[in-house]
Design an enzyme around this catalytic site. Structure first.
Site, PDB file in Angstrom:
ATOM      1  N   ASN A 155       0.766  -1.090   0.082  1.00 42.70           N
ATOM      2  CA  ASN A 155       0.114   0.032   0.124  1.00 42.70           C
ATOM      3  C   ASN A 155       0.972   1.355  -0.060  1.00 42.70           C
ATOM      4  O   ASN A 155       0.581   2.361  -0.644  1.00 42.70           O
ATOM      5  CB  ASN A 155      -0.974   0.078   1.018  1.00 42.70           C
ATOM      6  N   GLU A 270       3.487  -5.289  12.379  1.00 41.94           N
ATOM      7  CA  GLU A 270       2.683  -3.952  12.213  1.00 41.94           C
ATOM      8  C   GLU A 270       1.586  -4.322  11.073  1.00 41.94           C
ATOM      9  O   GLU A 270       1.818  -4.667   9.943  1.00 41.94           O
ATOM     10  CB  GLU A 270       3.487  -2.849  11.527  1.00 41.94           C
ATOM     11  N   CYS A 304      -3.239   1.502   6.536  1.00 36.23           N
ATOM     12  CA  CYS A 304      -3.717   0.777   7.619  1.00 36.23           C
ATOM     13  C   CYS A 304      -4.508   1.519   8.539  1.00 36.23           C
ATOM     14  O   CYS A 304      -5.158   1.123   9.596  1.00 36.23           O
ATOM     15  CB  CYS A 304      -2.329   0.031   8.220  1.00 36.23           C
ATOM     16  N   GLU A 485       7.380   1.193  16.407  1.00 33.76           N
ATOM     17  CA  GLU A 485       8.392   1.776  15.637  1.00 33.76           C
ATOM     18  C   GLU A 485       8.477   3.181  16.005  1.00 33.76           C
ATOM     19  O   GLU A 485       7.388   3.789  16.173  1.00 33.76           O
ATOM     20  CB  GLU A 485       8.074   1.340  14.140  1.00 33.76           C
TER      21      GLU A 485
END
Ligand code: NAD
Length: 504
Positions: A155, A270, A304, A485
């Site tokens: 993405n 993630e 996301c 992160e």
């Protein structure tokens, strides 16, 4: 299969060399549905060669000073910035996103990823404590882990890949990266820049350590292309890769966890989200509505962090819905190069069909579709008729238990539902397996803090969306992932810590 035009042929980048592969897979231009590129269909052998190169490069790279690694990262950032337009064009063609978004978000952020970690690596300190009564002091040291396995999705292709490569190599690791087979082009282009990146000023050569060569030395970054089950699994299962940083879907994360378990690998996961926007009656709708259209449909809803459940307080529900649908209808779908388009094509035919199937299921459950799929008509040029386009779609009259309200759709579809009270909406917003991001809209400061604290979500934006502070932790709760992160979090993940006790 391929048409008559020459296809773009990608090659793996292993040990500083571009290497052809024995087999290839087709890659499609999402805006036309035509094959335009061929991606290496790598497997175990290529991973074996890449891990070997990364292992051999590790002692040299990890023993360079942070300052020297930082200079190399800055040089990569400069080269990427100089080629911004070329990379933006390639990203837009490969992914289907608008050229405007690739120019203003994907590639600038990829540049920033290198600059950010080039800077942050210089500022970490370690802890020290004393036990004077025992004549002891204790301190911690951190060391790079070794060969890092990096797996990224389609993405935000270069944006998310560089968000992994930059901190990994800044901390002194060497890497074997596998981008998504659907969007491999900008990763392949990056390899050319890695090859070129050197030391910006002759003076800095004097500071080079003995044996160091200009550029990112061969083997420090290896990029191997191909599918998840073939090359992804070979990377995850490799015993000499002690760490995997993965961004992608929850089912893939499950498989990666299983494969990593026998080796006790360090994992950063993630994953997806089912992100709520909570809009209270005292929200500033003039700001909230355009921001919520953007948070629902930016990058075709393929982020996301995109909103896919909009909870609106009952007293403003009718007004919000009317204005939100009007604003959504103005969110133009067009070919990626159209400067007026807000949204381009979805990533693949299969994904388009999956996203559309959610709208069908909502209709079958008695929901109402206010705009988009099945209601309005796409207006596209003839050469894009077979492209993977879809209009932004707004659904109402849908139950919280519906798959449209619980599963990640990852496309331009959002559901709007009413709520009564603060307690009720917190419970409903939390009532999904995911916990990545949420937005809260209210002008009551006390409420904003209260609600943000109670939401099960790794990130909460209040009265805004997608303003990122790279220093602070990024990541999700529950099925949205494991680990965080950011400046310190990525450093912690890409290094091993050791506590040393000295008795004097
Ligand atoms: P995906 O899980 O299908 O693929 C992600 C990557 O994993 C690809 O490179 C793929 O080839 C690889 N892969 C697939 N199967 C594998 C296997 N068995 N072993 C090893 N690697 C394998 O995800 P996707 O469809 O590419 O991306 C969309 C998903 O990513 C969505 O769920 C989205 O929410 C999530 N995402 C999360 C974040 C975040 O930061 N939390 C960011 C972007 C995307």
């Amino acid at each position: 299969m391929a048409g008559t035009k020459a296809l773009l042929m990608l090659e793996n980048f292993i040990d500083g060399k571009f290497l052809p592969c024995s087999s290839y897979i087709d890659s499609y231009d999402p805006s036309t549905g035509e094959v335009y590129c061929r991606v290496p269909n790598s497997g175990k052998d290529e991973i074996e060669a890449a891990v070997k190169a990364a292992r051999e490069a590790f002692p040299g790279w990890s023993s360079r000073s942070p300052q020297e690694r930082s200079r190399v990262l800055n040089q990569v950032a400069d080269l990427l910035e100089q080629s911004l337009e070329e990379f933006a064009q390639a990203e837009s063609k490969d992914q289907g996103k608008t050229l405007a978004l690739a120019r203003t978000m994907d590639i600038p952020r990829s540049v920033q990823n290198f600059r950010f970690f080039a800077s942050s690596i210089l500022h970490h300190t370690s802890e020290c404590t004393q036990m004077d009564h025992l004549g002891c002091m204790h301190y911690t040291v951190r060391a790079p882990v070794g060969v890092a396995g990096l797996i990224s999705p389609w993405n935000l292709p270069l944006y998310l890949l560089t968000w992994k490569i930059a901190p990994a190599i800044a901390a002194g690791n060497t890497v074997v990266a596998k981008p998504s087979e659907l969007t491999s082009v900008t990763a392949w282009m990056l390899c050319t820049l890695l090859d070129k990146a050197g030391f910006p000023h002759p003076a800095s050569c004097l500071q080079r350590q003995k044996g160091a060569t200009a550029g990112v030395p061969p083997g420090v970054v290896n990029i191997v292309f191909g599918t998840g089950p073939r090359v992804g699994e070979a990377l995850v299962s490799h015993p000499e890769v002690p760490l995997i940083s993965f961004t992608g879907s929850q089912p893939t994360a499950e498989r990666i966890t299983q494969l990593s378990a026998p080796h006790c690998k360090k994992l950063s996961l993630e994953l997806g989200g089912k992100n709520p926007a909570i809009i209270f009656e005292d929200a500033n709708l003039d700001e909230c509505i355009p921001a919520t259209v953007r948070s629902s449909f930016a990058n075709q809803g393929e982020i996301c962090l995109c909103t896919s459940r909009i909870f609106v307080q009952k007293s403003i529900y009718t007004e919000f819905l009317k204005r939100f649908v009007e604003a959504t209808r103005k969110w133009k779908v067009g070919i990626p190069s159209d400067p007026l388009a807000s949204m381009g094509a979805l990533i693949s035919k299969a994904h388009l069909e999956k996203v559309r199937s959610y709208v069908k299921r909502a209709l079958a459950e008695g929901a109402q579709i206010w705009c988009g799929e099945g209601v309005d008509k796409l207006n596209l040029p003839a050469r894009s008729q077979a492209g993977y386009f879809m209009l932004p779609t707004v659904i109402t009259d849908i139950k919280d238990e519906s798959c449209c309200m619980t599963e990640e759709i990852f496309g331009p579809v959002t559901c709007v539902v009413p709520f009564d009270s603060e307690e009720e909406v917190i419970e409903r917003a939390n009532n999904v397996k995911y916990g990545l991001a949420a937005t809260v809209w209210s002008s009551n400061v006390g409420r904003v803090h209260r609600v943000a604290k109670k939401l099960q979500s790794g990130l909460v934006w209040t009265n805004c969306w997608l303003i990122r502070e790279l220093n602070l932790p990024f990541g999700g709760m529950k099925s949205s992932g494991i680990g965080r992160e950011g400046a310190k979090d990525s450093y912690d993940f890409f290094t091993e810590i050791k506590t040393i006790t000295v008795k004097h």
